[in-house]
Structures are given as C-alpha cells and as structure tokens.
Design a protein around this motif. Structure first.
Motif, PDB file in Angstrom:
ATOM      1  N   ALA A 133     -10.977   0.220  26.846  1.00 45.48           N
ATOM      2  CA  ALA A 133     -11.728  -0.594  27.820  1.00 45.48           C
ATOM      3  C   ALA A 133     -12.298  -1.823  27.142  1.00 45.48           C
ATOM      4  CB  ALA A 133     -12.861   0.228  28.435  1.00 45.48           C
ATOM      5  N   ASP A 134     -12.601  -2.828  27.965  1.00 47.53           N
ATOM      6  CA  ASP A 134     -13.277  -4.015  27.438  1.00 47.53           C
ATOM      7  C   ASP A 134     -14.655  -3.654  26.905  1.00 47.53           C
ATOM      8  OD1 ASP A 134     -11.070  -5.432  28.290  1.00 47.53           O
ATOM      9  OD2 ASP A 134     -12.061  -6.337  30.023  1.00 47.53           O
ATOM     10  N   GLY A 135     -15.297  -2.658  27.529  1.00 49.44           N
ATOM     11  CA  GLY A 135     -16.611  -2.226  27.079  1.00 49.44           C
ATOM     12  C   GLY A 135     -16.944  -0.854  27.635  1.00 49.44           C
ATOM     13  N   THR A 136     -17.641  -0.059  26.827  1.00 48.34           N
ATOM     14  CA  THR A 136     -18.035   1.297  27.227  1.00 48.34           C
ATOM     15  C   THR A 136     -19.491   1.510  26.864  1.00 48.34           C
ATOM     16  OG1 THR A 136     -15.782   2.099  26.798  1.00 48.34           O
ATOM     17  CG2 THR A 136     -17.512   3.761  26.943  1.00 48.34           C
ATOM     18  N   VAL A 137     -20.238   2.142  27.778  1.00 45.96           N
ATOM     19  CA  VAL A 137     -21.639   2.463  27.523  1.00 45.96           C
ATOM     20  C   VAL A 137     -21.897   3.930  27.849  1.00 45.96           C
ATOM     21  CG1 VAL A 137     -22.582   0.141  27.800  1.00 45.96           C
ATOM     22  CG2 VAL A 137     -22.301   1.597  29.796  1.00 45.96           C
ATOM     23  N   LEU A 138     -22.921   4.466  27.204  1.00 46.62           N
ATOM     24  CA  LEU A 138     -23.322   5.859  27.360  1.00 46.62           C
ATOM     25  C   LEU A 138     -24.707   5.932  27.992  1.00 46.62           C
ATOM     26  CD1 LEU A 138     -22.333   6.855  23.762  1.00 46.62           C
ATOM     27  CD2 LEU A 138     -21.351   7.959  25.785  1.00 46.62           C
ATOM     28  N   VAL A 139     -24.885   6.901  28.900  1.00 44.10           N
ATOM     29  CA  VAL A 139     -26.192   7.130  29.519  1.00 44.10           C
ATOM     30  C   VAL A 139     -26.433   8.634  29.548  1.00 44.10           C
ATOM     31  CG1 VAL A 139     -27.600   6.874  31.595  1.00 44.10           C
ATOM     32  CG2 VAL A 139     -25.970   5.083  30.982  1.00 44.10           C
ATOM     33  N   ALA A 140     -27.631   9.059  29.174  1.00 46.48           N
ATOM     34  CA  ALA A 140     -27.974  10.480  29.244  1.00 46.48           C
ATOM     35  C   ALA A 140     -29.485  10.642  29.317  1.00 46.48           C
ATOM     36  CB  ALA A 140     -27.436  11.233  28.028  1.00 46.48           C
ATOM     37  N   GLY A 141     -29.906  11.774  29.835  1.00 46.09           N
ATOM     38  CA  GLY A 141     -31.317  12.115  29.844  1.00 46.09           C
ATOM     39  C   GLY A 141     -31.789  12.519  28.454  1.00 46.09           C
ATOM     40  N   ASP A 142     -33.075  12.365  28.207  1.00 39.22           N
ATOM     41  CA  ASP A 142     -33.604  12.741  26.898  1.00 39.22           C
ATOM     42  C   ASP A 142     -33.879  14.240  26.803  1.00 39.22           C
ATOM     43  OD1 ASP A 142     -35.842  12.986  28.517  1.00 39.22           O
ATOM     44  OD2 ASP A 142     -37.148  11.768  27.247  1.00 39.22           O
ATOM     45  N   ASP A 143     -33.655  14.957  27.905  1.00 41.26           N
ATOM     46  CA  ASP A 143     -33.920  16.393  27.947  1.00 41.26           C
ATOM     47  C   ASP A 143     -32.741  17.155  28.557  1.00 41.26           C
ATOM     48  OD1 ASP A 143     -34.233  15.270  30.447  1.00 41.26           O
ATOM     49  OD2 ASP A 143     -36.036  16.404  30.955  1.00 41.26           O
ATOM     50  N   ASP A 144     -31.531  16.672  28.295  1.00 38.79           N
ATOM     51  CA  ASP A 144     -30.326  17.286  28.844  1.00 38.79           C
ATOM     52  C   ASP A 144     -30.049  18.595  28.099  1.00 38.79           C
ATOM     53  OD1 ASP A 144     -27.755  18.009  29.649  1.00 38.79           O
ATOM     54  OD2 ASP A 144     -27.029  15.947  29.680  1.00 38.79           O
ATOM     55  N   GLU A 145     -30.060  19.706  28.815  1.00 43.83           N
ATOM     56  CA  GLU A 145     -29.853  21.007  28.172  1.00 43.83           C
ATOM     57  C   GLU A 145     -28.452  21.146  27.576  1.00 43.83           C
ATOM     58  OE1 GLU A 145     -29.545  24.431  30.870  1.00 43.83           O
ATOM     59  OE2 GLU A 145     -29.464  22.990  32.535  1.00 43.83           O
ATOM     60  N   TYR A 146     -27.508  20.354  28.079  1.00 47.42           N
ATOM     61  CA  TYR A 146     -26.142  20.406  27.558  1.00 47.42           C
ATOM     62  C   TYR A 146     -25.919  19.442  26.393  1.00 47.42           C
ATOM     63  CZ  TYR A 146     -25.340  22.911  31.906  1.00 47.42           C
ATOM     64  OH  TYR A 146     -25.419  23.819  32.940  1.00 47.42           O
ATOM     65  N   LEU A 147     -26.977  18.717  26.030  1.00 43.77           N
ATOM     66  CA  LEU A 147     -26.877  17.713  24.967  1.00 43.77           C
ATOM     67  C   LEU A 147     -28.142  17.754  24.106  1.00 43.77           C
ATOM     68  CD1 LEU A 147     -25.003  15.383  24.000  1.00 43.77           C
ATOM     69  CD2 LEU A 147     -26.234  13.889  25.580  1.00 43.77           C
ATOM     70  N   PRO A 148     -28.405  18.887  23.471  1.00 43.03           N
ATOM     71  CA  PRO A 148     -29.692  19.059  22.796  1.00 43.03           C
ATOM     72  C   PRO A 148     -29.932  18.094  21.649  1.00 43.03           C
ATOM     73  CG  PRO A 148     -28.185  20.876  22.283  1.00 43.03           C
ATOM     74  CD  PRO A 148     -27.557  20.088  23.388  1.00 43.03           C
ATOM     75  N   GLU A 149     -28.870  17.601  20.998  1.00 41.27           N
ATOM     76  CA  GLU A 149     -29.067  16.675  19.887  1.00 41.27           C
ATOM     77  C   GLU A 149     -29.305  15.233  20.336  1.00 41.27           C
ATOM     78  OE1 GLU A 149     -24.509  17.332  19.860  1.00 41.27           O
ATOM     79  OE2 GLU A 149     -26.254  17.972  21.030  1.00 41.27           O
ATOM     80  N   GLY A 150     -29.155  14.975  21.636  1.00 47.50           N
ATOM     81  CA  GLY A 150     -29.377  13.637  22.173  1.00 47.50           C
ATOM     82  C   GLY A 150     -28.120  12.796  22.167  1.00 47.50           C
ATOM     83  N   ILE A 151     -28.065  11.848  23.086  1.00 41.51           N
ATOM     84  CA  ILE A 151     -26.864  11.030  23.277  1.00 41.51           C
ATOM     85  C   ILE A 151     -26.567  10.141  22.072  1.00 41.51           C
ATOM     86  CG2 ILE A 151     -28.068   9.139  24.482  1.00 41.51           C
ATOM     87  CD1 ILE A 151     -24.551  10.471  25.342  1.00 41.51           C
ATOM     88  N   ALA A 152     -27.583   9.617  21.436  1.00 41.46           N
ATOM     89  CA  ALA A 152     -27.342   8.720  20.293  1.00 41.46           C
ATOM     90  C   ALA A 152     -26.703   9.475  19.137  1.00 41.46           C
ATOM     91  CB  ALA A 152     -28.637   8.055  19.853  1.00 41.46           C
ATOM     92  N   ALA A 153     -27.255  10.627  18.788  1.00 44.32           N
ATOM     93  CA  ALA A 153     -26.713  11.402  17.671  1.00 44.32           C
ATOM     94  C   ALA A 153     -25.332  11.952  17.981  1.00 44.32           C
ATOM     95  CB  ALA A 153     -27.660  12.543  17.309  1.00 44.32           C
ATOM     96  N   ALA A 154     -25.139  12.427  19.215  1.00 46.48           N
ATOM     97  CA  ALA A 154     -23.883  13.090  19.575  1.00 46.48           C
ATOM     98  C   ALA A 154     -22.729  12.113  19.743  1.00 46.48           C
ATOM     99  CB  ALA A 154     -24.076  13.890  20.860  1.00 46.48           C
ATOM    100  N   TYR A 155     -22.994  10.973  20.394  1.00 40.33           N
ATOM    101  CA  TYR A 155     -21.914  10.051  20.747  1.00 40.33           C
ATOM    102  C   TYR A 155     -22.171   8.604  20.327  1.00 40.33           C
ATOM    103  CZ  TYR A 155     -19.940  13.810  23.564  1.00 40.33           C
ATOM    104  OH  TYR A 155     -19.386  15.005  23.975  1.00 40.33           O
ATOM    105  N   GLY A 156     -23.386   8.133  20.502  1.00 39.86           N
ATOM    106  CA  GLY A 156     -23.673   6.728  20.234  1.00 39.86           C
ATOM    107  C   GLY A 156     -23.416   6.321  18.798  1.00 39.86           C
ATOM    108  N   LEU A 157     -23.951   7.066  17.855  1.00 41.98           N
ATOM    109  CA  LEU A 157     -23.755   6.727  16.438  1.00 41.98           C
ATOM    110  C   LEU A 157     -22.311   6.938  15.984  1.00 41.98           C
ATOM    111  CD1 LEU A 157     -27.106   8.091  14.970  1.00 41.98           C
ATOM    112  CD2 LEU A 157     -26.457   5.691  15.294  1.00 41.98           C
ATOM    113  N   PRO A 158     -21.675   8.073  16.294  1.00 43.70           N
ATOM    114  CA  PRO A 158     -20.283   8.249  15.861  1.00 43.70           C
ATOM    115  C   PRO A 158     -19.335   7.188  16.431  1.00 43.70           C
ATOM    116  CG  PRO A 158     -21.196  10.355  16.521  1.00 43.70           C
ATOM    117  CD  PRO A 158     -22.204   9.304  16.888  1.00 43.70           C
ATOM    118  N   LEU A 159     -19.612   6.736  17.669  1.00 39.41           N
ATOM    119  CA  LEU A 159     -18.722   5.767  18.304  1.00 39.41           C
ATOM    120  C   LEU A 159     -19.227   4.327  18.186  1.00 39.41           C
ATOM    121  CD1 LEU A 159     -17.804   7.767  21.536  1.00 39.41           C
ATOM    122  CD2 LEU A 159     -16.319   7.298  19.561  1.00 39.41           C
TER     123      LEU A 159
END
Length: 196
Positions: A133-159
């Motif tokens: 894609a020309d651009g991709t962004v991530l959005v998540a809650g700070d208390d998502d039970e399915y994403l306990p490590e947080g969106i930045a650690a899980a996906y934002g930093l690796p990508l």
C-alpha cells in the motif's frame, strides 16, 4: 507518504475478523455510511467466519481485490482481518496495491487461540507491508485483551509503522462501545493517512 488525491471517492474494502462484523459492528455501520455517500464498498466472501481457514480467507480477499485499480482503493480491516492483510501482502504479488490501509486491533502475534492458530504468528516484514500500500496505519485500544503487549510493541515497532492508541478502546468492537465510530468514517472521507 500519504496518497495524493483531491478527494476520497475510491472503493473501500472492509475486512472483518473472526466471527465477522454483523449488525451493531462499526464496520457494518461504516459500510452503510459510505454507501449513503455513493461510495463503493467491498467485503470478502469468506466461506466460514466462525471457523477461519487461512487459505480460504486469502482466496476470498484476493478475489475481492482483483478488479480494483492499483493505488485506487482503501482497506479497513479489524482484528483477524488485519492479520489476514499481513499474510496477503507477504504472499505472491498478484493483487493490485492499495492506496491506504487501516489495521484496527490486530491480535497479538503470540496469540494461541486454537481456532485461529494457523494465522499466527503473522508475517511482520517491513518491505512487504510497504509494497502492499501507499501507506498503512495501526489503531488499537490501550486495554485490548487480545493485545496485552500493546500495539506499538506488537506491530508498530517491528513494522516501523505509525500507531494510534485509543484510551479505553478495548478491542474496538461493539462490546467496547464501537457500534458507530465517527473517527473511522472521517478517515475514509479524507486523503491523509494519519488516523487522528
């Protein structure tokens, strides 16, 4: 780099997650709002939303993208649909490239739920995501039970990808109060990539 377009009139591909996004879900609400503005929306025809099969879901997604113009459509994915997109872009490059992609509440790459095990861990390759894609962004809650490590650690930093954290957003689904979600409609209406 955000796509350069004078206005958003492009089709929007809505990719639901496990068990779909039926009545009461913000994705269904979004489709209705966009259609009311005479915007085209597409949703992959997954054979079974309750028992996801990665190959079937990939085939259905690619079929829904096949006739779209390269750099001429947006993607709005939720939960397992976001993970599906990562598998899609890591696969053979036979589908047209998206303009913008919004990945909402992808479950942790370390998810061990048996019913969706074949989707995990997802491919997290910076170059393939950027080619998709020309651009991709991530959005998540700070208390998502399915994403306990947080969106930045899980996906934002690796990508190396922009992330937006929604305080108290949970899994950003109807159970968390996201039946209507004006912010995602606003994102679909404007040209810039940033979510807020």
């Amino acid at each position: 780099m955000p796509p350069r377009r004078p206005s958003r009139s492009v089709p929007t591909v809505v990719i639901p997650g496990w068990q779909g996004s039926g009545q009461g879900h913000w994705q269904t609400w979004l489709e209705g709002e966009l259609r009311a503005q005479e915007r085209q929306t597409l949703r992959p025809a997954f054979a079974d939303l309750d028992n996801p099969d990665l190959d079937d879901w990939l085939t259905a997604l690619r079929a829904s993208l096949a006739d779209l113009p390269a750099d001429g459509y947006d993607v709005v994915a939720h939960s397992l649909g976001s993970v599906l997109w990562l598998h899609h872009v890591a696969g053979p490059g036979t589908s047209p490239r998206a303009a913008r992609v919004l990945l909402v509440a992808p479950p942790s790459p370390h998810t061990t739920i048996p019913e969706v095990a074949e989707f995990f861990p997802p491919p997290l390759d910076i170059d393939t995501v950027r080619r998709g894609a020309d651009g991709t962004v991530l959005v998540a809650g700070d208390d998502d039970e399915y994403l306990p490590e947080g969106i930045a650690a899980a996906y934002g930093l690796p990508l190396k990808m922009a992330t937006t954290v929604v305080p108290g957003g949970g899994h950003l689904n109807p159970d968390a109060g996201y039946g209507e979600w004006p912010a995602v409609l606003d994102w679909c209406r404007r040209d810039n990539l940033a979510f807020y």
